[in-house]
Enzyme design. Structure first.
Site, PDB file in Angstrom:
ATOM      1  N   ASP A  18       0.798  -1.246   0.000  1.00 18.57           N
ATOM      2  CA  ASP A  18       0.000   0.000   0.000  1.00 18.57           C
ATOM      3  C   ASP A  18       0.825   1.288   0.000  1.00 18.57           C
ATOM      4  OD1 ASP A  18      -1.842  -2.004   0.304  1.00 18.57           O
ATOM      5  OD2 ASP A  18      -2.909  -1.137   1.983  1.00 18.57           O
ATOM      6  N   ASP A  60      -4.616  -0.703  -1.614  1.00 13.81           N
ATOM      7  CA  ASP A  60      -5.933  -0.506  -1.051  1.00 13.81           C
ATOM      8  C   ASP A  60      -6.761   0.058  -2.204  1.00 13.81           C
ATOM      9  OD1 ASP A  60      -7.135  -0.899   1.475  1.00 13.81           O
ATOM     10  OD2 ASP A  60      -7.105   1.245   1.916  1.00 13.81           O
ATOM     11  N   HIS A  62     -10.580   0.794  -2.915  1.00 16.37           N
ATOM     12  CA  HIS A  62     -11.956   0.793  -2.442  1.00 16.37           C
ATOM     13  C   HIS A  62     -12.926   1.375  -3.470  1.00 16.37           C
ATOM     14  CE1 HIS A  62     -10.498  -0.280   1.475  1.00 16.37           C
ATOM     15  NE2 HIS A  62      -9.963   0.902   1.755  1.00 16.37           N
ATOM     16  N   HIS A  79     -10.509   7.280   1.256  1.00 13.08           N
ATOM     17  CA  HIS A  79      -9.126   7.108   0.806  1.00 13.08           C
ATOM     18  C   HIS A  79      -9.054   5.973  -0.196  1.00 13.08           C
ATOM     19  CE1 HIS A  79      -9.630   4.056   3.926  1.00 13.08           C
ATOM     20  NE2 HIS A  79      -8.715   3.361   3.259  1.00 13.08           N
ATOM     21  N   LYS A 104      -6.978  -4.943  -2.984  1.00 13.98           N
ATOM     22  CA  LYS A 104      -7.753  -5.468  -1.848  1.00 13.98           C
ATOM     23  C   LYS A 104      -8.697  -4.393  -1.329  1.00 13.98           C
ATOM     24  CE  LYS A 104      -4.208  -4.088   1.338  1.00 13.98           C
ATOM     25  NZ  LYS A 104      -4.979  -2.953   1.861  1.00 13.98           N
ATOM     26  N   CYS A 143      -2.175  -2.422   7.616  1.00 13.85           N
ATOM     27  CA  CYS A 143      -2.077  -3.380   6.519  1.00 13.85           C
ATOM     28  C   CYS A 143      -0.788  -4.180   6.549  1.00 13.85           C
ATOM     29  CB  CYS A 143      -2.281  -2.669   5.195  1.00 13.85           C
ATOM     30  SG  CYS A 143      -4.026  -2.168   5.020  1.00 13.85           S
TER      31      CYS A 143
HETATM   32  C1  VGL Z   1      -4.769   1.021   5.562  1.00 12.80           C
HETATM   33  C2  VGL Z   1      -6.234   2.149   6.912  1.00 12.80           C
HETATM   34  C3  VGL Z   1      -7.251   1.974   5.998  1.00 12.80           C
HETATM   35  C4  VGL Z   1      -3.368   0.532   5.338  1.00 12.80           C
HETATM   36  C5  VGL Z   1      -5.771   0.843   4.645  1.00 12.80           C
HETATM   37  O1  VGL Z   1      -3.001   0.324   4.156  1.00 12.80           O
HETATM   38  O2  VGL Z   1      -2.628   0.343   6.323  1.00 12.80           O
HETATM   39  N1  VGL Z   1      -5.013   1.672   6.703  1.00 12.80           N
HETATM   40  N2  VGL Z   1      -7.003   1.308   4.879  1.00 12.80           N
HETATM   41 ZN    ZN Z   2      -8.514   1.331   3.321  1.00 14.58          ZN
END
Ligand code: VGL
Ligand code: ZN
Length: 201
Positions: A18, A60, A62, A79, A104, A143
């Protein structure tokens, strides 16, 4: 604990977790010093490519209005909405040709912190003969931790790249607690110094 064989081999994989604009300073869910993981990750990427090892980048990814966003009662500001600039990999991150990109958190509800959650990543790594994984990226306390714990559960010998992770620290000490939890589960911290083909000479 037995000492690992300190050579990167084609049975190793680097998991870059990420490293996306929204998690860097200026992003929607900025991790303090998140940008600082990029130069060390680039060195690790080059070493893994040279050793013939697989590089995997998770992201990430979404849908708009994801269940983890505050508007839906979740813990996070919006985000990493798929396809937006915030969801793009950090521009300075030197992902190699042949890098496997794993998305993901695509389901509208429920979060997926781990790169192994609903992605088929464990099977893909096994098919490629991977036995050890080396994990760096963002964020240590979400993550990265979830990915490391799942990698261990899936049976991979698992290393955390200590120079290439940063924490959100929503509560003070979260990053430190995550590091301890990963180590108690069996992860080994390394910066690859002293490894053939890895680290900084
Ligand atoms: C993450 C918060 C929300 C991460 C992803 O990649 O650590 N943290 N979504
Ligand atoms: Zn996230």
């Amino acid at each position: 604990m037995p000492q690992p064989d300190r050579h990167i081999t084609p049975h190793d994989a680097l998991l870059v977790v990420d490293v996306q604009n929204d998690f860097l300073p200026g992003g929607a869910l900025a991790v303090a010093d998140g940008n600082r993981v990029v130069p060390s990750l680039n060195r690790h990427i080059a070493a893994f490519v040279k050793a013939g090892a697989l590089v995997v980048a998770t992201r990430d990814w979404h849908p708009p209005g994801h269940g983890s966003f505050t508007a839906r009662g979740g813990p996070w500001p919006p985000h990493c909405v798929a396809g937006t600039a915030g969801a793009a990999f950090a521009p300075g991150l030197a992902l190699p040709p042949g890098c496997l990109v794993v998305s993901k958190g695509e389901r509208p509800d429920g979060d997926a912190y781990s790169g192994f959650d609903g992605t088929g990543l464990a099977a893909t790594l096994r098919e490629r003969g991977v036995q050890r994984v080396f994990v760096g990226g963002l964020a240590t306390d979400y993550c990265v931790q979830a990915t490391v714990l799942d990698a261990i559960k899936a049976g991979f010998a698992t290393f955390v790249l200590s120079d290439s992770v940063r924490a959100v620290n929503a509560h003070p000490g979260d990053g430190r607690a995550a590091t301890l939890a990963m180590q108690s589960a069996g992860a080994v911290a390394t910066d690859l110094r002293g490894w053939a083909g890895g680290g900084t000479p």
